[in-house]
Every structure is written in C-alpha cells, then in structure tokens.
Design a protein around this motif. Sequence first.
Motif, PDB file in Angstrom:
ATOM      1  N   ASN B 368       0.901  -1.228   0.028  1.00  0.00           N
ATOM      2  CA  ASN B 368       0.023  -0.033  -0.119  1.00  0.00           C
ATOM      3  C   ASN B 368       0.691   1.313   0.005  1.00  0.00           C
ATOM      4  OD1 ASN B 368      -1.665  -2.093   1.796  1.00  0.00           O
ATOM      5  ND2 ASN B 368      -2.952  -1.180   0.230  1.00  0.00           N
ATOM      6  N   ARG B 369       2.189   0.930  -0.132  1.00  0.00           N
ATOM      7  CA  ARG B 369       3.147   2.280  -0.063  1.00  0.00           C
ATOM      8  C   ARG B 369       2.862   3.400  -1.064  1.00  0.00           C
ATOM      9  NH1 ARG B 369       8.480  -0.763   2.249  1.00  0.00           N
ATOM     10  NH2 ARG B 369       7.657  -1.223   4.132  1.00  0.00           N
ATOM     11  N   PRO B 370       2.616   2.605  -2.238  1.00  0.00           N
ATOM     12  CA  PRO B 370       2.241   3.910  -3.508  1.00  0.00           C
ATOM     13  C   PRO B 370       0.954   4.528  -3.337  1.00  0.00           C
ATOM     14  CG  PRO B 370       2.903   1.446  -4.397  1.00  0.00           C
ATOM     15  CD  PRO B 370       2.790   1.381  -2.833  1.00  0.00           C
ATOM     16  N   GLN B 371       0.013   3.939  -2.525  1.00  0.00           N
ATOM     17  CA  GLN B 371      -1.171   4.865  -2.214  1.00  0.00           C
ATOM     18  C   GLN B 371      -0.826   5.971  -1.426  1.00  0.00           C
ATOM     19  OE1 GLN B 371      -3.573   1.622  -0.538  1.00  0.00           O
ATOM     20  NE2 GLN B 371      -5.464   2.952  -0.830  1.00  0.00           N
ATOM     21  N   VAL B 372      -0.074   5.780  -0.364  1.00  0.00           N
ATOM     22  CA  VAL B 372       0.389   6.814   0.518  1.00  0.00           C
ATOM     23  C   VAL B 372       1.615   7.744  -0.073  1.00  0.00           C
ATOM     24  CG1 VAL B 372       1.105   7.415   2.971  1.00  0.00           C
ATOM     25  CG2 VAL B 372       0.029   5.029   2.284  1.00  0.00           C
ATOM     26  N   ASP B 373       2.264   7.473  -0.983  1.00  0.00           N
ATOM     27  CA  ASP B 373       3.320   8.156  -1.573  1.00  0.00           C
ATOM     28  C   ASP B 373       2.564   9.412  -2.322  1.00  0.00           C
ATOM     29  OD1 ASP B 373       5.497   6.744  -0.773  1.00  0.00           O
ATOM     30  OD2 ASP B 373       5.521   5.500  -2.823  1.00  0.00           O
ATOM     31  N   GLU B 374       1.228   9.418  -2.532  1.00  0.00           N
ATOM     32  CA  GLU B 374       0.756  10.694  -3.211  1.00  0.00           C
ATOM     33  C   GLU B 374       0.436  11.635  -2.088  1.00  0.00           C
ATOM     34  OE1 GLU B 374      -2.748   9.631  -5.340  1.00  0.00           O
ATOM     35  OE2 GLU B 374      -1.921   7.967  -6.326  1.00  0.00           O
ATOM     36  N   PHE B 375       0.636  11.331  -1.109  1.00  0.00           N
ATOM     37  CA  PHE B 375       0.366  12.479   0.160  1.00  0.00           C
ATOM     38  C   PHE B 375       1.605  12.910   0.687  1.00  0.00           C
ATOM     39  CE2 PHE B 375      -3.465   9.777  -0.296  1.00  0.00           C
ATOM     40  CZ  PHE B 375      -4.490  10.784  -0.111  1.00  0.00           C
ATOM     41  N   VAL B 376       2.757  12.388   0.224  1.00  0.00           N
ATOM     42  CA  VAL B 376       4.012  12.877   0.672  1.00  0.00           C
ATOM     43  C   VAL B 376       4.714  14.197   0.154  1.00  0.00           C
ATOM     44  CG1 VAL B 376       6.473  12.066   0.744  1.00  0.00           C
ATOM     45  CG2 VAL B 376       4.685  10.529   1.151  1.00  0.00           C
ATOM     46  N   GLY B 377       4.809  15.272   0.891  1.00  0.00           N
ATOM     47  CA  GLY B 377       5.402  16.363   0.761  1.00  0.00           C
ATOM     48  C   GLY B 377       6.837  16.612   0.704  1.00  0.00           C
TER      49      GLY B 377
END
Lengths: 354, 677
Positions: B368-377
């Motif tokens: 699921n990391r790619p899913q969360v990567d979108e929220f990384v600043g």
Amino acid sequence: MTAYIIRRIIQLPITVFGVTVLIFLMLQVLSPAERAALYIKDIPKNENQIDRVIKRYGLDKPIHIQYINWMFGTTDQETGQRVGGVLRGDLGYSRTGREPVIDLLLRRFPATLELAIWSFVPILGIGIWLGILAAVNHNKWFDQLARLFSIVGYSFPTFVFGLLALMLLYAKTGWFPPGRLSDWANQIVLAPAFVQYTHLNTVDALLNGRFDIFLDALRHIFLPIITLSYLSWALLLRITRSSMLESLRQDYIVTARSKGLSRRDVINKHARPNALIPVATVGGLTVVGLLNGVVITETIFNYPGLGSAVAVAAVSLDVLTVLGFVLFNASLLIGANLVVDVLYALLDPRVRLG
Amino acid sequence: MTRRYRSFILLAVLLILAMALAACPAVQQPQVIEVEVTRIVEGQSQVVVVTATPEPVAEISTAAPRPDTYTDVVFGDIDTMDPNLAYDTASGGLIMNVMETLIWFDHKNATNFVPILATEVPSVENGGISEDGLTYTFSIRQGVTFHNGNDLTPSDFAYTFQRGLLQSDPNGPQWLLLEPILGYTSGDVTEEIGEGAYAGDPEALKTNATPEELAAVCEKVQAAVAADDAAGTLTFNLAQPWGPFLATLAQTWGAAIDQQWAAENGAWDGSCDTWADHYAPGAENDELSSIINGTGPYMLESWTPGEGWVLVANENYWRAADDPMWEGGPTGAPAIKRVVRKLVNEWGTRFAILQAGDAEVVSVPVANRPQVDEFVGEFCDWRTDECTPSDTPDAPLRKWGNLPSTSRTDIFLNFNVGTDESGNNSYIGSGQLDGNGVPADFFSDIHVRKAFNYCFDYDAYISDALNGEGVRNNGPIILDMLGYNPDGEMYEFDLDKCAEEMALAWDGQLPDIGFRVQVAFNTGNVTRQTVAAILQNNFLAVNSKYQIDIIGLPWPTLLRSFRAAQLPVAISGWIEDIHDPHNWVQPFTVGTFAGRQNLPADLKAQFQALVNAGVAAADPAEREAIYFELQKLHHDTVIQVTMAQATGVRYEQRWVQNYFYNPALFDNYFYAFGLAQ
C-alpha cells in the motif's frame, strides 16, 4: 407454553455440550505442534521452544483429558483441590485477547450490544416500513425504487460499502471516525468520576449527564449502524414486501375492504399483523447476528465488539476463546429462538406450543 | 407522510447535524492586530490608533492539531508488560518507553551504547569488564525513582535478572541470557534437574524435583548475578566470555523491575524457597503481565487489550538538563505529554485515519505504500536528517526511506528431508529422481544448491516483492553490522550458470529427467509467494522439466513441517533478537535453520567452530575476521539462497519532530520526539 420454555432451556446444556465436543474432535486433526503455533508467531528462536510450549499447555494430552480439564478444571498440586474449569465459571485464558476469556466476552459484549440496540430500530423499523410501502404500492414507482434499493443493498459487499462510507464521511470530512470513542472522551469515560452503569457509552453518557460524550459515541457508531442497516434493509424489505403482498391477496382482506374499512385500517389492522409473522423469524435471527458480533463491520470501523475478537481468535486457532464464544453464542441463539417461537405464538393464535 | 414520520426524520437530521458540528474543528478567526500610526496634522503630530484586519493567515499544515498528543495506529497488541517475559516487538515498544535498562543505544547507532541506569558503559579499559571477559560490573545510578516513588537500587537489578532466569518461560527471551550467564544451551534454567526432563512444565517440576535441586538452581543464579547496594554495583559472573553481552543487556528484558512493588503484586519475592511457583508462568499466569512500573520518561495510563494503550509523561523524570541521553539528546520531562497507540487491523481504516489527520503515524503495508506516496510532501534521509521536497511540496506527509530492517527472508534448502510417522513425505512427490519428484537428499548435491542461487532473480525480488525497497546481503549477517563483509562474494542471477550447474548435478541426469519439488511458504505472505513464483518461472525458463510446485501452508502446518525438517524448500524469515552478528550466524549455520535443513554433521561442525570463536571473542576486530571467514564458508558451501534485507519506510505527519531511526530498537522512542506547535 411453560413446558415448552422449560424444555428449550433444558436443551441448552445438551446443545452446548454437543458443540464443544465437536470442536474438540475437530481439533484432533491438528497435531500438538500445529496447535502450539498459537503461542509461537515466528520461527522458534530456541530449538526446544515448541516441545516446551506443548508440555506447558498440555497440548499432547489425550483429547478426553483436555476436555475434562477444560470443563472441570485441573487439580492444584499443592492444595489437591480442583481449580478452573467451565463449570466453575473459568473459560480459560484468551491468548489472542490477552485476558481471561470470560473477561474478553464481558468486556466486548457491551459494545456489540450497543451497536445491536442502535441498529435494531432502524433495521427493523425502516426495513419493515419500506417493505410494507413497497407492497401497498405494488408495481408503482416506489415499489420499483425500493426493489432497486434492495437489490443494490443485497449485492453490495459489506467491506466495500463500509470502506466507501469511511472514506467519504470520515477521511475527507472527519465527521464520523472509526472506533468507539475519541481519545478525549475515552479519557473521561475511564476516569473514576464517570460511572459506567451499563458500559453502553451512549446510555452511560446520558446517565452521567455528559451530552458531549453521548454525541461523540453516536458519531463513532453512526457509520456501523448505517452499514449494517443498509445491508439488512434489503433482506427485510423483500421478505416484508412478499409477505405483505401475500396477505393483501387473502380473502379476509377482500372481506375487510368490502365491509368499507379504510385503506389504512385494512393495512394496519388486518394485513400487516399477518405479514409480520415471517418477518419475526428473520428479525430474531438478525438480532442474534448482531449480538454475535458483525465481523466485517466491526473490523472496518475498528469497533471493539465480539465479532472482531472472535475472528482473530478463530484464525489464530485460539481454541479457548472460540469455545467460550461458542458457549455464549449457543446460549444466545437458543434464547433468541425461544423468544421468536413465543412471539410466533403470540402473533399467530393458530400456533400452539406444546 | 404523517406528522409523526416527519418529526422523526427531522429529529434524525438534527442529530446528525449535531454530530457533524461536534466533529468540526474550531474555525480560526482572522487575527485582529492593533497598530499605532502617526499622522501629521498641520505641524503637530497626532497619534491615532487604527485597527488593521490582515489577510487571513493560511492554515499552517505543519502545526500539530493536538500539540501534546502523539497518536500512532498500528496492528498487533502487546503480549505482556513483564520485561522478563516480553519477547515480541509490540510489548517491547511499550516497555522501552516506560522502563529503562542499564545501557542503551547511542541515538541512531545500533552498536554503540550509552549508560542509562548505569553510570557508565563497562569496558576492559575502565575496569567494568574483566580481562578474561567473564565478569561485568555496573555502577548503578543513584537518585532514580520508580514511578511509584520507590528508589532504584542495585538489588532491584539483581532481582530483575534473577527473576528472569528463574522464570525461563518457553515463550520468553531468557534463553538469550541463560547461555552467557549460566552456559545453558537448552534455553531453560532447569537444565540440570533430571537432565531437563521438566523443562517448560511447572507442575512436573514442582512434583518431581527435590527441594535441594530447586535450591541449587536458585543459588547458582544468585551467584551469577549479584548486587552490592553499599557499593552501588551490580555484577554478572558469566559462564563463558560473550561478545554480544552488552547488546543483550540493552534490550527490554534487561529493564529494571522494582522488587518491592513486584512482590507486593504477587510476583516472586526473591526467595529461593518460592521461585518454582513462578517458573514458566506464561502471560496468563504472570503477575506482572498487565501492570508496569518503571523509571522511564512515560507512565502507563491505560491498556485495553485489543484496542491499544495510552502513556502519559512522567513529569518527575530523573534526567537533568545537563545530562542529555546522548549528545544533543533529550533532557528533563518529555516534550510530548501523551502517547496514544491505537490498534487497527484493517489497512483501509488506518489509511482513513491518516488522511483525516487523526494520527501522527500509521503502519503502512509494503503493497500500500504507493497509495500513501501521493500524500508525501517531503522525503527525508534518516542518516543525515536532510529532507527534500517532493513534487507535491504542500502534501501533508513526510517519508523516511531506506530504513534498514533487522529481518530478512531467505530460501532454505533441505539436505535430507525427514519423513512423517509412516515414512512418507508429501513434499517431494515420488521421492525418486524420475521427473515426478526428488530424492530425499536432492539438495545434498552442491550443484543443485548453486543452481537455485543462480536461478533466483534478486532484482525482480527487490522490485516486485519489496516494492523496490531492499538491499542484497551476501551472507547471514545483515548490512552495516559487525562482521558484514562488503566485499564478500554473492551469487548473481544467471540462467546460463543455473543450467550449467543443473547439468553437473546428479551425474548429469537432470536435464533429461527433470525434477518436481514443492516450495513452501506460509499462506497469506505475499512476499514469500512472490519469491516462490520467481524461482518457478526461472527454472521453467531453463528447462520445462524443472518443475517447482508452490505450496502455501497455514502457519501451524508450516511450523510443524519445517520443524520436522520435512520441507525440501522453505521460504522463511528471521528477525533478530539482539543487534549482533551472533544472532544471525548461529541460527543460520548451526541452530534453528541448520536443524530444519538437516545440515550434515561435518559441515555443521565447521560452522560451529567459527560461531563459538566469534561469540567468545571480545575484540571487535577479531570478531570481524572470524565472521568474514564464516561468511566465506557460507558462500562456498551454498547452504541457503540469501536474498535481500528489506528496507523500511515511515510515513509521518509533517508536524512530527526529531524522529530518529535505530535498527536495534523495537519501536519509537517517544521521549526524543516533539510536535510542532
């Protein structure tokens, strides 16, 4: 009626005994080393670990000894007295729950009960109401819409509906969080000043005069209620609708109409009571289902009820927890069936229990 | 619709609105600023006060919404709060924030130590370790109190270690201390009573052991770990020199227990007459499993099994302002006043909590990391603490990447598979070299083992199974650890060499006859399933007669079959207990895995000599040389397929401050953290 109730109550221990024996027999398929896996979650770090776990928990003892120990307890080496055992109210230790099984069941049940109570009214009330409306508006737009609503609800997997609800109404808006209470509310509830009369947060909040906690508890329980309700409405709507349609076709309805009774009286006083008989069965089972814990809904909304606890126990082969739950569940099921049967007799005078 | 129904609906809508309003955060009002301006009016100045309403300040995404509370959402509950019994990372995570050990890790460094409840880290140079490496003496810090107000004494530490050793629970960590302190390799303190016949069975021990035997065990333990309260010291008298001893003491099983408090709560009272009553208790019978009293920066407020725990700051924490934990480390009372750990098993729910900003950190599965990567600043480097903005610099999360894990998944090849009670083994097909199975000793041929090493696509494994987050190891020891040889040889993915080795194996019969063998993994472990699939595809690419059947086994079955050495090929993993090479070379070459692979005795003996030498050596340089040699032997004898050490990732809200990573730690050390105000 009394004899019937007594007979059903006597059946309870026999049923429970049968179920527990069955579970113990099924467990014999697994070797002691396999059952030791409950205690060893990773590759054993010490060569002797599995043997010692087997010895420590008596997993290699004959099945009847294990069953007797579970049912009647074991003999204390120092005092010579028997300790533990289901008959002494000790259901053993829940390895997955990290507490005695009885404590786990008692701690988790109020959450499940609260969810069941809050869900019961909308599930039955709205489900039956929609079903009746659909039947009396047979083949009209409301009926078509209700059937569509029912089909969609019936075919919607719980986890999809639940996750969508969670994403829309929590992740994006922060309105309805998962869990049972917010951290601030939990702090207050756990404090000695807050008396937990029933362990139902909504009820206790009102009894303690804390409307803020009442609202917080409602915010947390709202999405599970909606999820459970929507998926249950489908079934109740269909059953009520078909039962009501059947009732409306009966001769006594024609008679009632020909007597000049109003449409409302015909539906409410003549058709609806008879149509509710099969609904009572489904309603009873729905309540039992809710009280047993609803695994997927509880898991998605991180709602700490019985269902999620037992699901974890079952996949981990936590036998004692599963057995404790079975005892609880069987009692509940038999009790609910008893209530439904009695209700049947009350709803339908033709049914006589004897 | 009747009036009743309308009222009901209206009431329901109002209730929902009330709940939604209760959920809304307070609206930030524009700040009103009063300024004085000077106005010139015909030669005289006049001060007029005007009120300026500035543009509303944009909400700062890096300010913590709850500046005193740190919430993390994970899965997996603690087993116990008893440091003598706790042997899982979840329990260790709680204990390490509440209780303290003699020494601990120096910030990010997993091999250097700093004193905590000891006044200094013992060494041969400062006299804390004897020349022969058998005696370790610690001076205990004075003026430290437990959370209940009791003073910490050296006797508390002696009690802690004696209690642990005598407890010897089969599921506990005490085997790690029994070997160096008493020289027991069985992992149980009753090893010398009835030749260990009652190990793990408290009832049998109490029934069969004589009082003299029981007393002798206790006295031996008390002689090995002794306190001198007058001198303020604690002394360990080891049975053998033990290189990893300090690393062992630094973990939570070495955390100080208040003897008086423990005895008051029903735990062992310190007497040799009663220790057997507390032997191998299991978490269910252990008196200290659900209570905790430490000297650490946090105190337990509540633990609800299956739901989580809450810690509150110990405002009387003993650490003075001029005594930082490490250079530049925290002092005084904790900055974060409340730590909330919530247990949420479902990923979707954890993700929703993270998105709603209700948690500082949630655990994110690899898939699921790619899913969360979108929220990384921003992306940060744990070694340098330097951060660089992502393509979406306004996004709310910070990502720490390449955190080296202390676990690895490998492929274990069985030299001679075992059989069940009927003499059968269902994992090797026909049991013959006929294309429909393999003989029991199929992997005793080094060419087969080499072929398995060449036929594995390590890059595909790292990219597909580890989401690109992994680094190859060249032997049992993990990267950056003492004894890891960066120049060590490793097998590379090479189908031609795989084919060559297979052609050399079993007198050259394999290319014509082929083989069929089962590769087992535990059901649900997608990473291990991917490993098996990679192997299967590559062997098929070499020769269509090279058949690998992938078999997912429930964990209990895998455990049983692996333990009985029945699996010809097993994909399994190891998580270290202590951050020391011994904890890797021992299980991989002579212990756990060596047994499950049925390594030949002569090969095991070669490894055993090096393992023994490595653990006994005190000088790091000497140890390194020994482990280099051991890893060379491991490479040359090809006993396993060594894959890649996964590197972890942490996603946190950008208002979290001072995060640091130390591979040896079980969990976060909240005392060092802060939250942006």
